[in-house]
Write a protein that holds these residues in place. Structure first.
Motif, PDB file in Angstrom:
ATOM      1  N   VAL A   5      97.127  31.466  91.065  1.00  0.00           N
ATOM      2  CA  VAL A   5      96.276  30.342  90.678  1.00  0.00           C
ATOM      3  C   VAL A   5      95.445  30.706  89.450  1.00  0.00           C
ATOM      4  CG1 VAL A   5      94.346  28.876  91.394  1.00  0.00           C
ATOM      5  CG2 VAL A   5      96.178  29.424  93.025  1.00  0.00           C
ATOM      6  N   THR A   6      94.834  31.876  89.463  1.00  0.00           N
ATOM      7  CA  THR A   6      94.006  32.309  88.329  1.00  0.00           C
ATOM      8  C   THR A   6      94.815  32.403  87.054  1.00  0.00           C
ATOM      9  OG1 THR A   6      92.566  33.557  89.819  1.00  0.00           O
ATOM     10  CG2 THR A   6      92.492  34.138  87.477  1.00  0.00           C
ATOM     11  N   ASN A   7      96.002  32.957  87.151  1.00  0.00           N
ATOM     12  CA  ASN A   7      96.874  33.109  85.986  1.00  0.00           C
ATOM     13  C   ASN A   7      97.209  31.757  85.371  1.00  0.00           C
ATOM     14  OD1 ASN A   7      99.915  33.136  84.971  1.00  0.00           O
ATOM     15  ND2 ASN A   7      99.094  35.204  84.657  1.00  0.00           N
ATOM     16  N   HIS A   8      97.519  30.786  86.208  1.00  0.00           N
ATOM     17  CA  HIS A   8      97.915  29.472  85.668  1.00  0.00           C
ATOM     18  C   HIS A   8      96.715  28.637  85.241  1.00  0.00           C
ATOM     19  CE1 HIS A   8     101.772  30.679  87.411  1.00  0.00           C
ATOM     20  NE2 HIS A   8     102.317  29.741  86.651  1.00  0.00           N
ATOM     21  N   GLU A   9      95.567  28.877  85.849  1.00  0.00           N
ATOM     22  CA  GLU A   9      94.361  28.210  85.364  1.00  0.00           C
ATOM     23  C   GLU A   9      94.030  28.651  83.946  1.00  0.00           C
ATOM     24  OE1 GLU A   9      91.674  27.274  89.363  1.00  0.00           O
ATOM     25  OE2 GLU A   9      91.530  29.246  88.399  1.00  0.00           O
ATOM     26  N   SER A  10      94.251  29.919  83.642  1.00  0.00           N
ATOM     27  CA  SER A  10      94.001  30.402  82.285  1.00  0.00           C
ATOM     28  C   SER A  10      94.971  29.765  81.291  1.00  0.00           C
ATOM     29  CB  SER A  10      94.126  31.932  82.241  1.00  0.00           C
ATOM     30  OG  SER A  10      95.455  32.345  82.501  1.00  0.00           O
ATOM     31  N   LYS A  11      96.191  29.475  81.769  1.00  0.00           N
ATOM     32  CA  LYS A  11      97.154  28.809  80.887  1.00  0.00           C
ATOM     33  C   LYS A  11      96.740  27.367  80.614  1.00  0.00           C
ATOM     34  CE  LYS A  11     101.213  31.585  82.111  1.00  0.00           C
ATOM     35  NZ  LYS A  11     102.585  31.568  82.658  1.00  0.00           N
ATOM     36  N   VAL A  12      96.140  26.706  81.613  1.00  0.00           N
ATOM     37  CA  VAL A  12      95.635  25.349  81.402  1.00  0.00           C
ATOM     38  C   VAL A  12      94.564  25.365  80.312  1.00  0.00           C
ATOM     39  CG1 VAL A  12      94.355  23.430  82.439  1.00  0.00           C
ATOM     40  CG2 VAL A  12      96.148  24.588  83.758  1.00  0.00           C
ATOM     41  N   LYS A  13      93.661  26.328  80.385  1.00  0.00           N
ATOM     42  CA  LYS A  13      92.602  26.436  79.374  1.00  0.00           C
ATOM     43  C   LYS A  13      93.183  26.718  77.994  1.00  0.00           C
ATOM     44  CE  LYS A  13      89.100  28.041  82.654  1.00  0.00           C
ATOM     45  NZ  LYS A  13      88.200  29.157  83.070  1.00  0.00           N
ATOM     46  N   GLN A  14      94.256  27.500  77.976  1.00  0.00           N
ATOM     47  CA  GLN A  14      94.902  27.794  76.700  1.00  0.00           C
ATOM     48  C   GLN A  14      95.513  26.535  76.102  1.00  0.00           C
ATOM     49  OE1 GLN A  14      97.733  30.984  76.929  1.00  0.00           O
ATOM     50  NE2 GLN A  14      98.644  30.505  74.932  1.00  0.00           N
ATOM     51  N   TYR A  15      96.195  25.742  76.943  1.00  0.00           N
ATOM     52  CA  TYR A  15      96.765  24.485  76.454  1.00  0.00           C
ATOM     53  C   TYR A  15      95.668  23.539  75.981  1.00  0.00           C
ATOM     54  CZ  TYR A  15     101.310  25.702  78.527  1.00  0.00           C
ATOM     55  OH  TYR A  15     102.508  26.303  78.846  1.00  0.00           O
ATOM     56  N   ALA A  16      94.575  23.465  76.712  1.00  0.00           N
ATOM     57  CA  ALA A  16      93.462  22.589  76.336  1.00  0.00           C
ATOM     58  C   ALA A  16      92.850  23.040  75.015  1.00  0.00           C
ATOM     59  CB  ALA A  16      92.406  22.577  77.440  1.00  0.00           C
ATOM     60  N   SER A  17      92.748  24.350  74.837  1.00  0.00           N
ATOM     61  CA  SER A  17      92.205  24.889  73.588  1.00  0.00           C
ATOM     62  C   SER A  17      93.116  24.551  72.417  1.00  0.00           C
ATOM     63  CB  SER A  17      92.031  26.397  73.718  1.00  0.00           C
ATOM     64  OG  SER A  17      91.571  26.958  72.512  1.00  0.00           O
ATOM     65  N   ASN A  18      94.434  24.634  72.641  1.00  0.00           N
ATOM     66  CA  ASN A  18      95.388  24.287  71.578  1.00  0.00           C
ATOM     67  C   ASN A  18      95.303  22.809  71.223  1.00  0.00           C
ATOM     68  OD1 ASN A  18      96.295  26.911  71.471  1.00  0.00           O
ATOM     69  ND2 ASN A  18      98.067  26.559  72.789  1.00  0.00           N
ATOM     70  N   TYR A  19      95.142  21.971  72.270  1.00  0.00           N
ATOM     71  CA  TYR A  19      94.953  20.540  72.004  1.00  0.00           C
ATOM     72  C   TYR A  19      93.717  20.339  71.144  1.00  0.00           C
ATOM     73  CZ  TYR A  19      92.142  16.408  72.900  1.00  0.00           C
ATOM     74  OH  TYR A  19      91.285  15.343  72.737  1.00  0.00           O
ATOM     75  N   GLU A  20      92.626  20.960  71.515  1.00  0.00           N
ATOM     76  CA  GLU A  20      91.373  20.808  70.794  1.00  0.00           C
ATOM     77  C   GLU A  20      91.524  21.258  69.340  1.00  0.00           C
ATOM     78  OE1 GLU A  20      87.127  23.091  70.900  1.00  0.00           O
ATOM     79  OE2 GLU A  20      87.948  22.465  72.841  1.00  0.00           O
ATOM     80  N   ARG A  21      92.173  22.392  69.163  1.00  0.00           N
ATOM     81  CA  ARG A  21      92.325  22.933  67.814  1.00  0.00           C
ATOM     82  C   ARG A  21      93.212  22.042  66.954  1.00  0.00           C
ATOM     83  NH1 ARG A  21      96.330  26.181  66.191  1.00  0.00           N
ATOM     84  NH2 ARG A  21      96.916  26.660  68.342  1.00  0.00           N
ATOM     85  N   MET A  22      94.343  21.582  67.542  1.00  0.00           N
ATOM     86  CA  MET A  22      95.276  20.764  66.749  1.00  0.00           C
ATOM     87  C   MET A  22      94.805  19.316  66.647  1.00  0.00           C
ATOM     88  SD  MET A  22      97.466  23.024  65.935  1.00  0.00           S
ATOM     89  CE  MET A  22      98.689  21.977  65.181  1.00  0.00           C
ATOM     90  N   GLY A  23      94.198  18.788  67.684  1.00  0.00           N
ATOM     91  CA  GLY A  23      93.817  17.375  67.699  1.00  0.00           C
ATOM     92  C   GLY A  23      92.587  17.060  66.868  1.00  0.00           C
ATOM     93  N   TRP A  24      91.694  18.062  66.672  1.00  0.00           N
ATOM     94  CA  TRP A  24      90.459  17.805  65.941  1.00  0.00           C
ATOM     95  C   TRP A  24      90.357  18.632  64.667  1.00  0.00           C
ATOM     96  CZ3 TRP A  24      87.315  13.907  67.409  1.00  0.00           C
ATOM     97  CH2 TRP A  24      87.546  13.368  68.676  1.00  0.00           C
ATOM     98  N   SER A  25      91.466  19.180  64.238  1.00  0.00           N
ATOM     99  CA  SER A  25      91.444  20.043  63.042  1.00  0.00           C
ATOM    100  C   SER A  25      91.034  19.280  61.783  1.00  0.00           C
ATOM    101  CB  SER A  25      92.828  20.683  62.835  1.00  0.00           C
ATOM    102  OG  SER A  25      93.828  19.682  62.700  1.00  0.00           O
ATOM    103  N   LYS A  26      91.523  18.061  61.615  1.00  0.00           N
ATOM    104  CA  LYS A  26      91.171  17.292  60.423  1.00  0.00           C
ATOM    105  C   LYS A  26      89.687  16.946  60.410  1.00  0.00           C
ATOM    106  CE  LYS A  26      95.620  15.069  59.463  1.00  0.00           C
ATOM    107  NZ  LYS A  26      96.322  13.763  59.287  1.00  0.00           N
ATOM    108  N   VAL A  27      89.139  16.659  61.572  1.00  0.00           N
ATOM    109  CA  VAL A  27      87.718  16.305  61.646  1.00  0.00           C
ATOM    110  C   VAL A  27      86.866  17.518  61.292  1.00  0.00           C
ATOM    111  CG1 VAL A  27      85.874  15.424  63.123  1.00  0.00           C
ATOM    112  CG2 VAL A  27      88.207  14.563  63.399  1.00  0.00           C
ATOM    113  N   PHE A  28      87.197  18.681  61.858  1.00  0.00           N
ATOM    114  CA  PHE A  28      86.438  19.896  61.542  1.00  0.00           C
ATOM    115  C   PHE A  28      86.609  20.285  60.082  1.00  0.00           C
ATOM    116  CE2 PHE A  28      86.667  20.613  66.210  1.00  0.00           C
ATOM    117  CZ  PHE A  28      85.319  20.801  66.446  1.00  0.00           C
ATOM    118  N   ALA A  29      87.826  20.060  59.547  1.00  0.00           N
ATOM    119  CA  ALA A  29      88.091  20.426  58.157  1.00  0.00           C
ATOM    120  C   ALA A  29      87.332  19.553  57.169  1.00  0.00           C
ATOM    121  CB  ALA A  29      89.589  20.344  57.871  1.00  0.00           C
ATOM    122  N   SER A  30      86.958  18.337  57.607  1.00  0.00           N
ATOM    123  CA  SER A  30      86.233  17.429  56.712  1.00  0.00           C
ATOM    124  C   SER A  30      84.791  17.867  56.502  1.00  0.00           C
ATOM    125  CB  SER A  30      86.269  16.001  57.273  1.00  0.00           C
ATOM    126  OG  SER A  30      85.503  15.915  58.467  1.00  0.00           O
TER     127      SER A  30
END
Length: 616
Positions: A479-504
């Motif tokens: 469970v712990t191992n896969h919870e960390s993967k969920v956080k990793q996917y969420a972090s990737n979403y955040e980085r890719m989904g809001w990159s243009k906004v942060f770059a502005s």
């Protein structure tokens, strides 16, 4: 009585020296005189209760009232048998022997009628429940011997005392069994065991067969079962699951008690009767699961198949005890064969389930990146499998998982090397699902949405594991191992989904920049934020906890950076400022609820009605 007649044999004079003893040629042997007396007494009682002679005896039972006449009758039959044995040794063709044989046939005819009458009239008192209670509560009491102990008249009084502490049903049941035992003992000792057994098995077998029929157990063949709709088969399985409990704990078990009570001194006879009464019914009862196992397999049949397997496994001690006779070994064999076939069917369905996942070819992306129907179906299915982990562990114990090539340990999520076969197989099925989800993530035309899709689906998997018996199988590390993967996917979403906004925004929001550059930055930020907001307005995170974590993370970084830039550069750029830091927080709070809804997507070859587990 015969013993009182013995006094007439001897004559003594007043003087011992002058005792008159008839010469041998004029006297009859003691045994012959007693034998004739026994035959005469037997004739008087047997003819008195002969239905062909007395119409009264046609409607009145010999075993009524206080059983005094029944005791005398059975004793006279026993004495008649002794007389016949003596006559055979003296003169096998004598008229006296013929007379005794005719009397014996009359007596046996009467006892057959009484035996049948007691069995028939006391069906409701000899039902398995009454038999069990009465034999359990009075097995060692005088109640059981009130009739069968024909030599002890005091037992009647003891029976009355014992009867005060037991119910009327128990008393009637106990008396009926005692009467049956007394008759059976008499008939068997007189050489009429076959006739006694025939009556007993005919009456009792009809009771068992009728009881099982009312429980829904019927004789079926494979063709009949295969032609039934699954809903009909499922109803029959539910009936069978109820019937097998009652049959083993009540019908068969207590029928054996009754056999042992009626024929306690004749083990082979008790065994033969029980085998004839219960053997066929037992074969029909335990043949049904094998028929189900041989039907066409599909995932929705898995859980009812496991229910059947579990029922046989749970009740095996009763099966082994009740059908322990060699003459009933076929019933034990049938139960074992059914369990083997059910296990093979389960393994086949597990294989088919895995192949269906691997062959899934649906090409439709889930709107908003939500949880895929395949994920819901598979995880619900697997979580239900975990409820049967004990049974599945037995089924897959000698069925190791064979892979085309070895996989890294990380693929199984930190499973220990000594995990049971069922744990490894469950982990493998989840892995197959996650691999399919990786492929389906690529169906989304936005990378950030792909990562959000993966985060949503893996979160669903993790929650399902954490809140079900799957956690007991896979463990905390998984469970712990896969919870960390969920956080990793969420972090990737955040980085890719809001990159243009942060770059502005400026790399250093607090740095001083010219007014023209500040106004240009506000324009870029407005455009990037509105584009991102508009696009992500339809995206969804169904899990409230994950949704809040993602929005808090985005807001914490974005609002903080924008606030620094806003406070440093808003003066002189008022006409280009559309959002205050508080506005951004309000807009972000509206995201990831999915304005377009979750939609409906087919899960291709795995699509089927979710298996219903009523009664569990």
């Amino acid at each position: 009585m015969p013993r009182k007649g013995m006094r007439s044999i001897f004559f003594k004079s007043s003087s011992p020296s002058r005792a008159i003893i008839p010469p041998p040629s004029q006297s009859r042997p003691f045994s012959e005189s007693l034998m004739d007396e026994n035959i005469d007494l037997a004739e008087s009682l047997i003819t008195e209760w002969d239905s062909d002679v007395s119409s009264y005896c046609k409607i009145i039972s010999l075993f009524h009232g206080d059983r005094t006449e029944a005791k005398q009758y059975l004793r006279s039959v026993r004495d008649l048998q002794s007389a016949m044995q003596l006559l055979v040794t003296q003169d096998s063709a004598s008229d006296q022997l013929v007379r005794a044989q005719n009397l014996m046939r009359m007596a046996m005819k009467r006892l057959e009628k009484e035996f049948y009458q007691i069995l028939s009239d006391n069906r409701e008192y000899l039902d398995p429940e009454s038999v069990s209670v009465s034999t359990r509560s009075t097995r060692s009491s005088a109640a059981r011997s009130s009739v069968s102990d024909l030599e002890d008249d005091e037992s009647d009084e003891e029976f009355l005392v014992a009867g005060e502490s037991i119910s009327e049903v128990e008393i009637i049941s106990t008396v009926a069994m005692a009467d049956l035992k007394a008759i059976a003992d008499c008939m068997i000792s007189s050489g009429y065991a076959k006739e006694c057994m025939k009556i007993y098995t005919i009456v009792r077998k009809s009771i068992i067969d009728k009881a099982l029929y009312h429980l829904g157990v019927e004789r079926l063949n494979l063709s009949q079962v295969q032609k039934m709709d699954w809903e009909v088969v499922e109803l029959k399985i539910r009936s069978w699951l109820n019937a097998v409990k009652i049959a083993l704990k009540t019908l068969f078990y207590r029928e054996r008690i009754l056999c042992d009570s009626v024929f306690p001194g004749s083990f082979p006879i008790a065994e033969t009767c029980f085998a004839e009464i219960s053997g066929e019914s037992g074969m029909i009862l335990f043949g049904f699961p094998e028929l189900v196992a041989k039907c066409k397999k599909s995932p929705e049949k898995m859980f009812r198949t496991l229910d059947l397997y579990e029922a046989i496994s749970d009740h095996w001690p009763e099966i082994e005890y009740i059908f322990s006779f060699e003459s009933t070994s076929a019933v034990r064999t049938q139960a074992i064969n059914s369990q083997i076939k059910l296990g093979e069917a389960v393994r086949g369905m597990l294989t088919d389930f895995e192949m269906a996942m691997q062959k899934d070819s649906s090409k439709t992306a889930v709107p908003g990146g939500g949880v895929h129907p395949l994920t819901r179906y598979v995880m619900n299915y697997i979580s239900f499998l975990a409820d049967y982990s004990g049974i599945l562990a037995d089924i897959v114990a000698d069925w190791p998982l064979v892979l085309q090539s070895p996989l890294p340990e990380s693929y199984f999520g930190s499973l220990e090397s000594d995990n049971s076969p069922i744990t490894v197989r469950i982990a493998w099925l989840i892995l197959v699902l996650l691999c399919k989800l990786d492929g389906k993530a690529e169906l989304h035309n936005d990378v950030a949405l792909s990562y959000l899709f993966l985060a949503n689906n893996l979160q669903y998997v993790v929650v399902k594991v954490r809140t079900s018996n799957l956690k007991l199988l896979l463990g905390d590390d998984w469970v712990t191992n896969h919870e960390s993967k969920v956080k990793q996917y969420a972090s990737n979403y955040e980085r890719m989904g809001w990159s243009k906004v942060f770059a502005s925004l400026q790399e250093n929001p607090t740095a001083e920049i010219p007014p023209e550059q500040a106004r240009d930055s506000f324009k870029k930020f407005n455009a990037a934020f509105e584009e991102t907001y508009r696009k992500q307005k339809a995206w969804i995170v169904p899990d409230p906890k994950l949704r809040d974590e993602i929005k808090v993370s985005v807001a914490k970084k974005l609002v903080s950076a924008y606030k620094d830039f806003f406070e440093r550069n808003r003066v002189g750029s008022e006409s280009f400022v559309r959002y205050t830091p508080d506005d951004l927080g309000n807009y972000l709070s509206d995201l990831l609820y999915g304005s377009g809804g979750g939609g409906s997507v087919s899960s291709s070859s795995l699509s089927c009605d979710w298996p219903r587990r009523q009664g569990r």
